[in-house]
Scaffold this active site. Structure first.
Site, PDB file in Angstrom:
ATOM      1  N   LYS A   1      14.805  36.852   8.959  1.00 38.94           N
ATOM      2  CA  LYS A   1      14.625  38.278   8.740  1.00 38.94           C
ATOM      3  C   LYS A   1      15.494  38.765   7.575  1.00 38.94           C
ATOM      4  O   LYS A   1      15.322  38.340   6.450  1.00 38.94           O
ATOM      5  CB  LYS A   1      14.919  39.036  10.030  1.00 38.94           C
TER       6      LYS A   1
ATOM      7  N   TYR B   1      14.024  40.662  21.935  1.00 38.07           N
ATOM      8  CA  TYR B   1      13.079  39.864  21.161  1.00 38.07           C
ATOM      9  C   TYR B   1      12.219  39.061  22.143  1.00 38.07           C
ATOM     10  O   TYR B   1      12.736  38.403  23.056  1.00 38.07           O
ATOM     11  CB  TYR B   1      13.837  38.945  20.211  1.00 38.07           C
TER      12      TYR B   1
END
Length: 394
Positions: A210, A109
């Site tokens: 998410k 990420y």
């Protein structure tokens, strides 16, 4: 909480997402936990363990989500909710001692990589990046013959955005042998697909924004561990650095969690269908999806995951004067149902060319498009992709 960890251990995870974190059963009490809006709590004398004291220390609205996440990840202690995924990353990285070595995937990420890189630039830690799918290469970085051993191994599996699959169990064992803490970012998989604590990880990280919350309407992060000492350090960091969750966001996240099993079932099935169809399309150079039998991470994913997730990546072919990156941008612009936006894991299908972000590693191909498959009808999603791919010929 009404569902104990012992009882949760006997239930299927798709039942736990619905049952965990509910209030105790008593007459006329709500079945859903309420939102508590208070910056402080009644109390006299010195604070002790278990006292709420002040709103930066604890909030009753956090507790149900933190307990539910612990039950889903198979943790022995409640999780810790944070203001964002990066607040959770910051807290996890605080476990690296001053001057310690952090081994992190080359493809991670972007926020995690940027934070680690900035800490390294300030001399706070030493950063070593490595292909996390290359087990031997990771082991070499954990305990090199001519340098300090690692203090922390950071695992992403599947990686963002290249979808590399790490051998979590083997790497965790090697890291522990080298004396390192293991943190695994489980955002892409969710605890319904992969449980890193059972594979040897010490701390599991989630961007709750998410899949767990699942509706693209909150920004939150979380950490979970069964190690009491590590949890105490992480809790202290949250309190002192102030990365706390808002009560309303925590309540929304728990509400979103209730449908996680249904959302994952639908989106995983659709991702598999789309990956197979895209793999034979003449405009697509390559497809990365662990569920494809020819994917380099397929067998490893089968051995440690209960599915293959809902993220897939494609690379677009260029032609004439048009590069693959230009073709990827044109594809994204031509879509009508897929939403061109960053983030992932919501009910809606999102798509973006990752190298449009300046923080994305240069090793990510500039024609790579990441696709987060939502819960729409798969034939509608495919029809939209087909017309956009056909538009590339126009």
């Amino acid at each position: 909480m009404s569902l104990s960890r012992e009882h949760a251990a006997d239930l299927c995870p798709d039942t736990v997402v619905v049952a965990a974190g509910r209030p105790e059963r008593s007459h006329d009490q709500p079945v859903n936990p309420p939102i508590v809006l208070s910056s402080t709590y009644f109390g006299t004398g010195a604070l002790s363990d278990g006292d709420r004291g002040y709103g930066r220390y604890a909030n009753p609205t956090w507790d149900p989500f933190e307990e539910a996440l612990a039950q889903l990840e198979g943790a022995e202690l409640p999780g810790l909710l944070y203001a964002s995924g990066l607040a959770a990353v910051s807290s996890a990285l605080s476990l690296v001692p001053a001057g310690g070595v952090l081994v992190m995937p080359t493809h991670s990420y972007a926020g995690s990589l940027v934070m680690a890189t900035e800490l390294a630039a300030k001399g706070i830690l030493e950063l070593r990046t490595v292909d996390i799918a290359d087990t031997d290469a990771v082991k070499a970085q954990l305990a090199p013959a001519d340098a300090k051993p690692a203090s922390m191994l950071w695992i992403e599996s599947p990686t963002n955005p290249m979808l590399g699959i790490a051998d979590v169990q083997a790497l965790a064992a090697a890291a522990h042998e080298a004396g390192a803490i293991v943190v695994t970012d489980n955002t892409f998989s969710t605890p319904l697909v992969q449980q890193p604590l059972s594979l040897g990880s010490d701390v599991v990280l989630h961007s709750v924004t998410k899949y767990l919350a699942g509706h693209s309407d909150v920004v939150l992060g979380a950490l979970v561990t069964s190690n009491a000492g590590l949890r105490a350090e992480l809790l202290h960091h949250r309190i002192i650095h102030g990365g706390i969750a808002g009560p309303f966001e925590a309540w929304l996240a728990l509400r979103g969690l209730r449908t996680l099993a249904l959302r994952i079932e639908r989106s995983q099935a659709s991702a598999a269908t789309l990956a197979e169809r895209l793999s034979t399309h003449p405009r697509v150079e390559s497809v990365r999806f662990p569920g494809l039998p020819n994917d380099p991470g397929h067998e490893r994913a089968k051995s440690q995951m209960k599915g293959f997730g809902s993220i897939l990546c494609i690379q677009l072919k260029g032609d004439g004067d048009r590069s693959g990156a230009d073709a990827a941008d044109q594809l994204v612009r031509a879509l009508r149902l897929w939403l061109p936006a960053t983030s992932l894991g919501g009910v809606e299908s999102l798509i973006e060319r990752r190298r449009r972000h300046t923080a994305e590693p240069l090793s990510v191909p500039d024609n790579l498009v990441r696709m987060s498959v939502g819960i729409e009808n798969v034939e509608d999603l495919w029809a939209d992709l087909e017309q956009a791919l056909k538009a590339l010929d126009g």
